[in-house]
Design a protein around this motif. Structure first.
Motif, short mmCIF file in Angstrom:
data_model
loop_
_atom_site.label_atom_id
_atom_site.label_comp_id
_atom_site.label_asym_id
_atom_site.label_seq_id
_atom_site.Cartn_x
_atom_site.Cartn_y
_atom_site.Cartn_z
N GLY A 7 -18.54 -7.93 65.61
CA GLY A 7 -17.90 -9.25 65.65
C GLY A 7 -17.36 -9.64 64.29
N GLU A 8 -18.20 -10.29 63.46
CA GLU A 8 -17.73 -10.74 62.15
C GLU A 8 -17.62 -9.59 61.16
N GLU A 9 -18.30 -8.48 61.42
CA GLU A 9 -18.26 -7.34 60.52
C GLU A 9 -18.31 -6.05 61.30
N ARG A 10 -17.94 -4.96 60.63
CA ARG A 10 -18.00 -3.63 61.23
C ARG A 10 -18.99 -2.78 60.44
N LYS A 11 -19.80 -1.98 61.14
CA LYS A 11 -20.75 -1.08 60.50
C LYS A 11 -20.35 0.35 60.82
N ILE A 12 -20.15 1.14 59.77
CA ILE A 12 -19.67 2.51 59.92
C ILE A 12 -20.67 3.46 59.26
N SER A 13 -21.06 4.51 59.97
CA SER A 13 -22.03 5.47 59.44
C SER A 13 -21.38 6.84 59.28
N PHE A 14 -21.79 7.54 58.22
CA PHE A 14 -21.28 8.88 57.93
C PHE A 14 -22.47 9.80 57.68
N ARG A 15 -22.35 11.04 58.12
CA ARG A 15 -23.35 12.03 57.74
C ARG A 15 -22.84 12.75 56.50
N VAL A 16 -23.64 12.70 55.44
CA VAL A 16 -23.29 13.35 54.17
C VAL A 16 -24.43 14.29 53.82
N GLY A 17 -24.25 15.57 54.08
CA GLY A 17 -25.34 16.53 53.90
C GLY A 17 -26.47 16.18 54.85
N ALA A 18 -27.68 16.00 54.30
CA ALA A 18 -28.83 15.65 55.13
C ALA A 18 -28.99 14.14 55.27
N ASP A 19 -28.12 13.37 54.61
CA ASP A 19 -28.27 11.91 54.60
C ASP A 19 -27.24 11.24 55.51
N PHE A 20 -27.60 10.03 55.95
CA PHE A 20 -26.65 9.14 56.61
C PHE A 20 -26.32 8.02 55.64
N LEU A 21 -25.04 7.73 55.48
CA LEU A 21 -24.59 6.60 54.68
C LEU A 21 -24.05 5.53 55.62
N THR A 22 -24.39 4.28 55.34
CA THR A 22 -23.90 3.16 56.15
C THR A 22 -23.00 2.28 55.30
N LEU A 23 -21.85 1.93 55.85
CA LEU A 23 -20.88 1.06 55.20
C LEU A 23 -20.72 -0.19 56.05
N VAL A 24 -20.67 -1.34 55.43
CA VAL A 24 -20.43 -2.60 56.14
C VAL A 24 -19.16 -3.22 55.58
N THR A 25 -18.25 -3.61 56.47
CA THR A 25 -16.97 -4.17 56.05
C THR A 25 -16.54 -5.28 56.99
N THR A 26 -15.72 -6.20 56.48
CA THR A 26 -15.13 -7.24 57.32
C THR A 26 -13.70 -6.85 57.73
N ASP A 27 -13.24 -5.68 57.27
CA ASP A 27 -11.92 -5.18 57.66
C ASP A 27 -11.87 -5.04 59.18
N GLU A 28 -10.82 -5.54 59.80
CA GLU A 28 -10.74 -5.55 61.26
C GLU A 28 -10.23 -4.24 61.86
N LYS A 29 -9.88 -3.27 61.01
CA LYS A 29 -9.40 -2.00 61.52
C LYS A 29 -10.50 -1.29 62.30
N ARG A 30 -10.12 -0.64 63.41
CA ARG A 30 -11.10 0.04 64.26
C ARG A 30 -10.98 1.55 64.09
N TYR A 31 -12.11 2.21 64.21
CA TYR A 31 -12.17 3.66 64.06
C TYR A 31 -12.90 4.27 65.25
N ARG A 32 -12.79 5.61 65.32
CA ARG A 32 -13.52 6.34 66.36
C ARG A 32 -14.39 7.41 65.71
N GLN A 33 -15.37 7.83 66.44
CA GLN A 33 -16.21 8.93 65.96
C GLN A 33 -15.34 10.16 65.69
N GLY A 34 -15.53 10.76 64.52
CA GLY A 34 -14.77 11.95 64.15
C GLY A 34 -13.55 11.68 63.31
#
Length: 373
Positions: A320-347
């Motif tokens: 809603g007010e924010e977007r949460k995006i997760s990435f796998r980086v090696g053995a870790d997951f990184l989470t990004l939080v943004t108010t940018d309204e652009k939408r993404y898909r897995q991959g």
């Protein structure tokens, strides 16, 4: 109001069946020191089993201390009975008397002290509107909602005019919306009664929104004591960094690579590197491994001209007010939080940027913060 001081307080539960050569049980609270000012709202925050409720019960006199001293006002209360400590206590469990009306529940402790009926009525008439239970005084607890029961529970504690108000997980039984409402009410109430207040909670949002200062505990020990902004922006160690913040701070192991007069943090098992901020240059060495922390709000998705590292999106959540995006980086997951309204898909392939000046460093062995030199 009263100042509260804990000096090197210990608590160990004795095992009465312990064999002669069996080691003593570990301390439930270990060398805990804290100083709360008159009228201050302090949160004791930590995961389940960290000793926070035990600490509150020792302040209340419901648990004996194994060492140290507890001072309320100017009095050492180690051996003072709970009823003589000038405290009000509201438990996680409402503990209301079912046969009694709300009025009778609030009046119970005052009647036990044989206070005049007219004075009791005056006090209830003063407190009930503050907690918005004045229209519930004739009702029985069985007819009340969870939020209403907790308001009555707190009214019963406050009507005694305590020098110190102790709240043990007062909102843990409530749903999300009611918790939010009661948080607002509790902050307003604290400002109205101007009573030194200690709240114990495992909910970091609750502590951050209510408390003037927060004491963060782990395994019976104090990790950090500071304002919500201090513990969020300048965590003392990796535990505090990961515990405070929602979503929590991204923390991963990186290797320092020095190149000429500069240096980079190289992510393990991933082709990602970010420049080392100048303030850390004197504290790191080539090949050194450290734990790097960065808040989700300090990660960015770059544009076409970005020099950020290319990564694939693993999860995209539109909140809603924010977007949460997760990435796998090696053995870790990184989470990004943004108010940018652009939408993404897995991959989707994007360029990940890190605000290097907002990063935090922790010792890879001890977890303690690496202080810039």
């Amino acid at each position: 109001m009263a100042k509260l001081v804990l000096n090197n307080v210990y608590k160990r539960y004795e095992n009465k069946k312990r064999k002669k050569n069996e080691p003593l049980s570990p301390y439930a609270v270990n060398n805990f020191s804290l100083a709360c000012e008159d009228g201050e709202f302090v949160g004791i925050l930590g995961p389940s089993g960290c000793g926070k409720t035990t600490t509150l019960r020792m302040i209340a006199g419901l648990e004996d201390i194994s060492g140290g001293e507890i001072i309320i006002g100017e009095t050492v209360v180690n051996h003072v009975l709970p009823k003589d400590r000038g405290i009000g206590l509201a438990f996680e469990d409402y503990a209301l008397y079912p046969p009694l009306s709300v009025y009778e529940n609030i009046a119970f402790n005052l009647r036990a002290k044989k206070i005049d009926k007219e004075i009791i009525k005056q006090e209830i008439d003063r407190i009930a509107p503050l907690l918005k239970v004045d229209d519930l005084l004739h009702m029985r607890p069985s007819k009340l909602s969870g939020g209403q029961k907790q308001r009555v529970n707190m009214a019963r504690a406050i009507v005694r005019k305590p020098k110190l108000l102790l709240l043990d997980e007062p909102m843990s039984h409530l749903d999300g919306k009611m918790r939010q409402i009661l948080r607002t009410e509790l902050k307003r109430l604290h400002n109205s009664i101007q009573c030194t207040t200690i709240i114990v909670t495992h909910d970091q949002l609750e502590a951050m929104s209510l408390a003037d200062r927060i004491a963060i505990m782990k395994d019976g020990e104090l990790q950090q004591f500071g304002t919500p902004l201090e513990v969020y922006d300048n965590p003392a160690n990796e535990f505090v960094a990961g515990f405070i913040g929602e979503p929590p701070m991204n923390i991963m192991t990186v290797k320092v690579i020095k190149e000429g007069s500069g240096a980079f943090f190289k992510f393990m098992d991933a082709d990602i590197s970010i420049p080392v901020p100048q303030r850390y240059m004197a504290a790191i060495s080539d090949g050194m491994r450290v734990r790097l922390g960065v808040r989700p709000t300090d990660l960015l998705i770059g544009d076409a001209a970005s020099k950020g590292s290319e990564v694939k999106i693993s999860v995209f959540e539109n909140l809603g007010e924010e977007r949460k995006i997760s990435f796998r980086v090696g053995a870790d997951f990184l989470t990004l939080v943004t108010t940018d309204e652009k939408r993404y898909r897995q991959g989707d392939q994007v360029k990940l940027e890190v605000k290097s000046e907002k990063t935090h460093l922790f010792d890879v062995n001890t977890g303690e913060k690496i202080v810039p030199k």
